[in-house]
Design an enzyme around this catalytic site. Structure first.
Site, mmCIF file in Angstrom:
data_model
loop_
_atom_site.group_PDB
_atom_site.id
_atom_site.type_symbol
_atom_site.label_atom_id
_atom_site.label_comp_id
_atom_site.label_asym_id
_atom_site.label_seq_id
_atom_site.Cartn_x
_atom_site.Cartn_y
_atom_site.Cartn_z
ATOM 1 N N ASN A 155 0.888 -1.454 0.014
ATOM 2 C CA ASN A 155 0.060 0.020 0.074
ATOM 3 C C ASN A 155 0.910 1.171 0.119
ATOM 4 O OD1 ASN A 155 -3.178 0.909 0.361
ATOM 5 N ND2 ASN A 155 -1.786 2.141 2.009
ATOM 6 N N GLU A 156 0.856 2.019 -0.960
ATOM 7 C CA GLU A 156 1.618 3.244 -1.157
ATOM 8 C C GLU A 156 3.038 3.037 -0.744
ATOM 9 O OE1 GLU A 156 -0.881 5.998 1.082
ATOM 10 O OE2 GLU A 156 -2.097 6.453 -0.659
ATOM 11 N N GLU A 313 -8.072 5.189 -4.733
ATOM 12 C CA GLU A 313 -8.450 5.742 -3.398
ATOM 13 C C GLU A 313 -8.534 7.043 -3.658
ATOM 14 O OE1 GLU A 313 -5.810 5.378 0.113
ATOM 15 O OE2 GLU A 313 -5.518 3.379 -0.312
ATOM 16 N N HIS A 364 -11.949 10.122 9.424
ATOM 17 C CA HIS A 364 -11.708 10.073 7.932
ATOM 18 C C HIS A 364 -13.023 9.429 7.415
ATOM 19 C CE1 HIS A 364 -10.118 9.374 3.802
ATOM 20 N NE2 HIS A 364 -8.956 9.938 4.033
HETATM 21 C C1 GLA Z 1 -3.784 6.547 2.053
HETATM 22 C C2 GLA Z 1 -3.653 5.293 2.472
HETATM 23 C C3 GLA Z 1 -5.099 4.854 3.094
HETATM 24 C C4 GLA Z 1 -5.576 5.910 4.096
HETATM 25 C C5 GLA Z 1 -5.771 7.069 3.549
HETATM 26 C C6 GLA Z 1 -6.279 8.145 4.102
HETATM 27 O O1 GLA Z 1 -4.210 6.913 0.728
HETATM 28 O O2 GLA Z 1 -3.588 4.297 1.606
HETATM 29 O O3 GLA Z 1 -4.798 3.447 3.845
HETATM 30 O O4 GLA Z 1 -4.582 6.033 4.845
HETATM 31 O O5 GLA Z 1 -4.456 7.503 2.629
HETATM 32 O O6 GLA Z 1 -6.447 9.710 3.353
#
Ligand code: GLA
Length: 685
Positions: A155-156, A313, A364
């Site tokens: 993830n990212e 996302e 969030h």
């Molecule tokens: C990122 C992460 C998510 C979440 C979002 C919140 O995009 O990938 O897991 O933390 O930020 O904005």
């Protein structure tokens, strides 16, 4: 070869719609409500398992698949497909306790603790072993599950942990340097270590650029960024290989961060993904955040080499990580989503499905808010699902851009190293200014890496391409010689790939192309400005340009108001081969920049997608004889747009115009395919 995105969209039966689904946070009865509501909202794809490692492997080597098995089956029965994530962005607590040296070390020597996410050193062999083990198990267990239509790696990458300065990283850095440079002597050469007596005699003497007494060596700093990005890319490749081995046909993606992430080279990761996915979040305090959205969508498309991509996302409303987290206005989420779609996305997903009630992101927003289905957000989420469901025909079409804007993480890293002419000239600010000017003109552009084949573009913009390789600089020269139009921004072409100055006058890489030489960069003090001949004022930056064949299109004013480059050229034009090289020797104010890019686009024949009033965003997607015009109204009033000969997507015929209420979006099916844009060589409009 069939495009993996189009295969995925076929499997989903339309545009992808959904978000991150984190059932670990909820009891099982909630899962049943989740899938029921997903169906109600038109959700067809969810990302599962992103942070599930401590559930999947609660003790070292002991796996528990009960939760994932149940959830994936449940989703499948409900007809919701699964983008199954490897859980490697969140190593479990037991892992960090067992391998404390795998926790990242900051440049000042502080060992970070477990307790958040991505708490691992990118070069840790213990992390690699543990991650590969869980990914291998996951891949083999679910490779043949009919619900799994895509793998989502990590993830990212690098969002929180890209730069680690521990001894393991130091050793890996030395290996990386050895592979690249063979001998310490070569490292000395490219880093210029004779400056301040930093010559290395042995590999072991080289460390990461940790906190030190004064400025660090810029070549070392730049290479450390490359090494760190490569270390994570190696992890991405290792996970991808395991997934591919278990399930050769399932496409692999990872959610990239576009301009939100400076630390990893997005182009490099995109090239290792079957489907390009990005995350995008608006900065609530930025009144131009819809332009940043468009920029990042155009970067996603550039990274995908023009193919459809996924918005993995974004937020339905407020985020929780800005100083003040302002919810989106009614209609804003739909407008954001359809703008991404307009710019080539074939899927719109959110973080996250159900808003958490505990944990760091409970404030969030999500698709299903704390307040449940009676909320405004839920109403907007379910109507967007229905709307996207009815727009299926748009998927697979492509945005065609006449203009390329070169976007390069290496130039970004280098331009913002320590000790430079001005701390205030920042890479992303310049890119945003240039992109904003083009957005105002309505001209669509792809944000692409400098080594992209440029021949399909009528014009190429390079705002502050400070660092450029000889090969990429040569390619830009050939492009212009062959009839292209290139516009270079201030402080471009100054250094080679090692941040060594190209001597003989700036901008070393582009003097011939631009027909000029700059003998001094003249940054402006904060609050200082330089008057230009169009009566506007440049801030931050100016340069003293001497012509070697170029002509001045805009000048710094004569007299003291013109600043340190008074009387000299601020914008130049130079015929080079069959094309033209333009230069902006200042950080131009918005109007002057717009005028420059307008002149370039007109001469190069790069047209807006449609003739629309100011504040209306127009983008076209097309494929074969299918053509769709997206119109987005960013103004606060209803606007009448002349678009004769179109129908709305619902099939209703339009009269001579469309009346678009404030904040609204319409997608038009174009009856006749408008004249296809021709290549730059075929002449100007
Ligand atoms: C990122 C992460 C998510 C979440 C979002 C919140 O995009 O990938 O897991 O933390 O930020 O904005």
């Amino acid at each position: 070869m069939t495009d993996p995105m189009s295969t995925l969209a076929d499997r989903l039966g339309g545009i992808a719609y959904g978000g991150d689904y984190n059932p670990e946070q909820w009891p099982e009865d909630v899962w049943h409500e989740d899938v029921r509501l997903m169906r109600e909202a038109g959700v067809n794809l969810v990302t599962v398992g992103v942070f599930s490692w401590s559930r999947i492997e609660p003790r070292p080597g002991a796996y528990d698949w009960a939760l994932l098995d149940t959830v994936i089956d449940l989703l499948h029965t409900a007809g919701v497909a699964v983008d199954l994530a490897t859980p490697t962005a969140a190593p479990p607590p037991w892992f960090s306790k067992a391998y404390p040296r795998s926790l990242p070390l900051t440049a000042s020597g502080t060992r970070l603790s477990h307790g958040s996410r991505q708490a691992f050193c990118p070069s840790s062999p213990d992390y690699a072993r543990a991650a590969d083990a869980v990914v291998g198990k996951l891949a083999r267990r679910y490779a043949d599950h009919p619900a799994v239509v895509m793998w989502h790696v990590h993830n990212e990458w690098g969002n929180h942990n890209a730069l680690c300065y521990c001894d393991t990283s130091a050793a890996a850095f030395r290996t990386w340097l050895r592979d690249r440079y063979t001998t310490p002597a070569r490292v000395n050469d490219v880093w210029g270590t004779d400056f301040w007596g930093q010559r290395y005699g042995d590999w072991e003497e080289i460390d990461p650029p940790r906190d030190t007494t004064a400025f660090r060596n810029p070549g070392q700093e730049l290479d450390y960024r490359r090494f760190s990005s490569d270390a994570l890319l190696a992890r991405h490749r290792a996970e991808s290989a395991l997934l591919r081995e278990a399930s050769p046909g399932i496409p692999i993606t990872t959610n990239l961060l576009g301009t939100l992430e400076k630390k990893v080279d997005g182009h490099a990761f995109a090239r290792q993904s079957d489907i390009v996915s990005v995350d995008h979040y608006l900065v609530a305090a930025d009144p131009g955040n819809h332009i940043d959205l468009a920029l990042n969508a155009d970067l996603a498309r550039g990274m995908a080499d023009g193919r459809p991509w996924l918005l993995m996302e974004h937020s339905t409303s407020a985020v929780n990580w800005q100083p003040v987290n302002v919810p989106k206005e009614p209609g804003e989420m739909r407008r954001n989503s359809l703008t991404h779609l307009a710019r080539g996305a074939d899927g719109i997903l959110f973080f996250q499905w159900r808003q958490s009630r505990a944990g760091a992101e409970k404030w969030h927003s999500a698709m299903l808010p704390h307040g449940g289905t009676g909320t405004r957000t839920w109403g907007e989420v379910s109507s967007l699902g229905a709307e996207l469901g009815a727009m299926s025909e748009v998927r697979g079409t492509r945005v065609q851009a006449d203009v390329a804007l070169l976007f390069d993480w290496h130039a970004w890293w280098a331009l913002e190293l320590e000790a430079r002419p001005s701390q205030h000239l920042r890479y992303l600010d310049t890119v945003r200014d240039w992109y904003g000017a083009l957005w105002d003109l309505g001209v669509t552009c792809d944000l692409v890496a400098p080594d992209t084949d440029l021949s399909r573009y009528r014009a190429v913009l390079a705002p502050s391409l400070y660092l450029v390789s000889d090969t990429d600089a040569d390619a830009l020269h050939s492009y212009v010689r062959g009839g292209g139009h290139a516009v270079l921004g201030p402080f471009s072409g100054a250094v080679d790939t090692h941040d060594r100055v190209r001597t003989g006058g700036y901008p070393g890489a582009f003097r011939d192309l631009l027909g000029l030489v700059v003998d001094e960069y003249l940054p402006l003090r904060q609050g200082e400005s330089a008057l230009l001949s169009d009566s506007s004022r440049a801030l931050l930056w100016s340069e003293r340009v001497a012509s070697r064949g170029c002509t001045a299109r805009l000048r710094f004013a004569d007299g003291p108001d013109g600043g340190p480059a008074r009387g000299g050229p601020a914008v130049t034009r130079h015929s080079y081969g069959g094309g033209v090289g333009w230069y902006a020797a200042a950080a131009l104010p918005a109007q002057s920049l717009r005028d420059l890019l307008d002149a370039v686009c007109r001469e190069a024949g790069a047209e807006p997608a449609a003739a629309v009033p100011p504040g209306i965003e127009a983008v076209r997607r097309r494929a074969g004889d299918r053509s769709y015009l997206f119109l987005v109204n960013h103004t606060d009033r209803e606007v009448r747009i002349p678009v004769a000969g179109h129908t709305a997507l619902d099939g209703s015929a339009l009269p001579e115009y469309v009346s678009l209420p404030a904040g609204d979006v319409v997608v038009l099916r174009e009856r006749a395919v408008p004249q296809q844009a021709s290549l730059h060589r075929e002449g100007a409009r």
